[in-house]
Scaffold this motif. Structure first.
Motif, short mmCIF file in Angstrom:
data_model
loop_
_atom_site.label_atom_id
_atom_site.label_comp_id
_atom_site.label_asym_id
_atom_site.label_seq_id
_atom_site.Cartn_x
_atom_site.Cartn_y
_atom_site.Cartn_z
N GLU A 19 -13.55 4.69 -0.14
CA GLU A 19 -13.82 4.48 -1.55
C GLU A 19 -12.59 4.72 -2.42
O GLU A 19 -12.35 4.00 -3.40
CB GLU A 19 -14.97 5.38 -2.00
N GLU A 20 -11.79 5.74 -2.08
CA GLU A 20 -10.65 6.10 -2.91
C GLU A 20 -9.34 5.49 -2.41
O GLU A 20 -8.33 5.49 -3.13
CB GLU A 20 -10.52 7.63 -2.97
N GLY A 21 -9.36 5.02 -1.17
CA GLY A 21 -8.14 4.42 -0.62
C GLY A 21 -7.04 5.41 -0.34
O GLY A 21 -5.86 5.05 -0.27
N SER A 22 -7.39 6.70 -0.20
CA SER A 22 -6.37 7.72 0.05
C SER A 22 -6.71 8.47 1.34
O SER A 22 -7.88 8.67 1.68
CB SER A 22 -6.31 8.73 -1.12
N ALA A 23 -5.68 8.87 2.05
CA ALA A 23 -5.86 9.54 3.33
C ALA A 23 -6.31 10.98 3.14
O ALA A 23 -6.04 11.61 2.12
CB ALA A 23 -4.56 9.50 4.13
N GLU A 48 -4.73 -1.12 4.86
CA GLU A 48 -5.12 -2.19 3.96
C GLU A 48 -5.47 -3.45 4.77
O GLU A 48 -4.74 -3.84 5.69
CB GLU A 48 -3.98 -2.51 2.98
N SER A 49 -6.58 -4.08 4.43
CA SER A 49 -7.02 -5.30 5.11
C SER A 49 -6.66 -6.53 4.29
O SER A 49 -6.06 -6.44 3.21
CB SER A 49 -8.53 -5.24 5.34
N ARG A 50 -7.04 -7.71 4.81
CA ARG A 50 -6.75 -8.95 4.09
C ARG A 50 -7.52 -9.01 2.78
O ARG A 50 -8.51 -8.30 2.58
CB ARG A 50 -7.12 -10.14 4.98
N PRO A 55 -10.77 -1.82 2.93
CA PRO A 55 -9.80 -1.18 3.83
C PRO A 55 -10.49 -0.66 5.08
O PRO A 55 -11.68 -0.37 5.09
CB PRO A 55 -9.24 -0.05 2.98
N SER A 56 -9.73 -0.58 6.14
CA SER A 56 -10.24 0.07 7.35
C SER A 56 -9.65 1.47 7.45
O SER A 56 -8.52 1.69 6.99
CB SER A 56 -9.87 -0.75 8.59
N VAL A 57 -10.40 2.37 8.02
CA VAL A 57 -9.98 3.77 8.08
C VAL A 57 -10.03 4.25 9.51
O VAL A 57 -11.02 4.03 10.22
CB VAL A 57 -10.89 4.65 7.20
#
Length: 220
Positions: A19-23, A48-50, A55-57
């Motif tokens: 959701e936040e795009g942060s590790a 980051e995905s297409r 995004p995939s985690v």
């Protein structure tokens, strides 16, 4: 959702990363088991995905149960060490005033004691008894570890009282002299009266104990 049922903490880390795009780095979570809780260390990496895709985690987790147990034992040992040091400090701070009080009480029984000296010794016993009571209170609630609000203290008076106390200590021999200089006036400074008194009393007593039977202690 499947991960949520097994390891809620891991699912939470994955969800936040998506959701936040942060590790997420080096988080810990517990897993309930009948044989005892399992502690996991968790880190995630966001890829980051297409365009148009989320995004995939990737999550990496490791069993750190034994490490956590060792750290817990180390923290417990540190607390025990702190308690031992605190107890030793308390014993030291109590020992010297008690010795002076005992000596003063013994002198009070002397039939040749002058009235003014008797009054001085009585005041010393009462003052040091009150000081010991405050000291015990401080150690019991650990307030000695906190910085209180400084008061305006007459340091010269603190030193004079500390000298009177040391002169009643059993280690103070008749041949020892204490020379004073500059203690007649007032020296006002911010601080804690009891803490300053302990400091000065210990310094003067230490000087007396190591000055020898005919030694001189100079205080200026």
């Amino acid at each position: 959702d499947v991960v949520e049922e097994v390891v809620p903490g891991l699912a939470d880390a994955l969800r936040r990363s998506i959701e936040e795009g942060s590790a997420v780095s080096r988080e810990t979570t517990s897993v309930k088991r009948q044989s005892g809780d399992l502690v996991l260390g968790i880190s995630t990496t966001v890829l980051e995905s297409r365009k148009g895709e989320g995004p995939s985690v990737t999550a990496i987790f490791q069993d750190i149960t034994d490490l956590e147990r060792i750290e817990s034992l180390n923290r417990r040992n540190e607390r025990l060490k702190a308690v031992a040091e605190l107890s030793a400090a308390l014993a030291h701070e109590i020992k010297n005033p008690l010795a002076s009080i005992r000596s003063a009480v013994e002198h009070l029984d002397s039939p040749t004691l002058r009235d003014e000296d008797r009054i001085l010794l009585q005041r010393l016993v009462l003052a040091e008894s009150d000081r010991l009571s405050r000291l015990l209170t401080e150690f019991l609630d650990f307030s000695v570890m906190r910085l209180g609000t400084p008061a305006r203290v007459d340091f010269s008076r603190v030193v004079r009282h500390a000298i009177s106390l040391v002169q009643q200590h059993p280690d103070f021999e008749d041949g020892i002299r204490i020379e004073e200089q500059g203690l007649d006036g007032r020296l006002i400074l911010p601080g804690g009266s009891d803490l300053l008194h302990r400091l000065v009393s210990n310094l003067i007593l230490n000087a007396v104990q190591f000055s020898g039977p005919e030694g001189t202690v100079r205080i200026s």
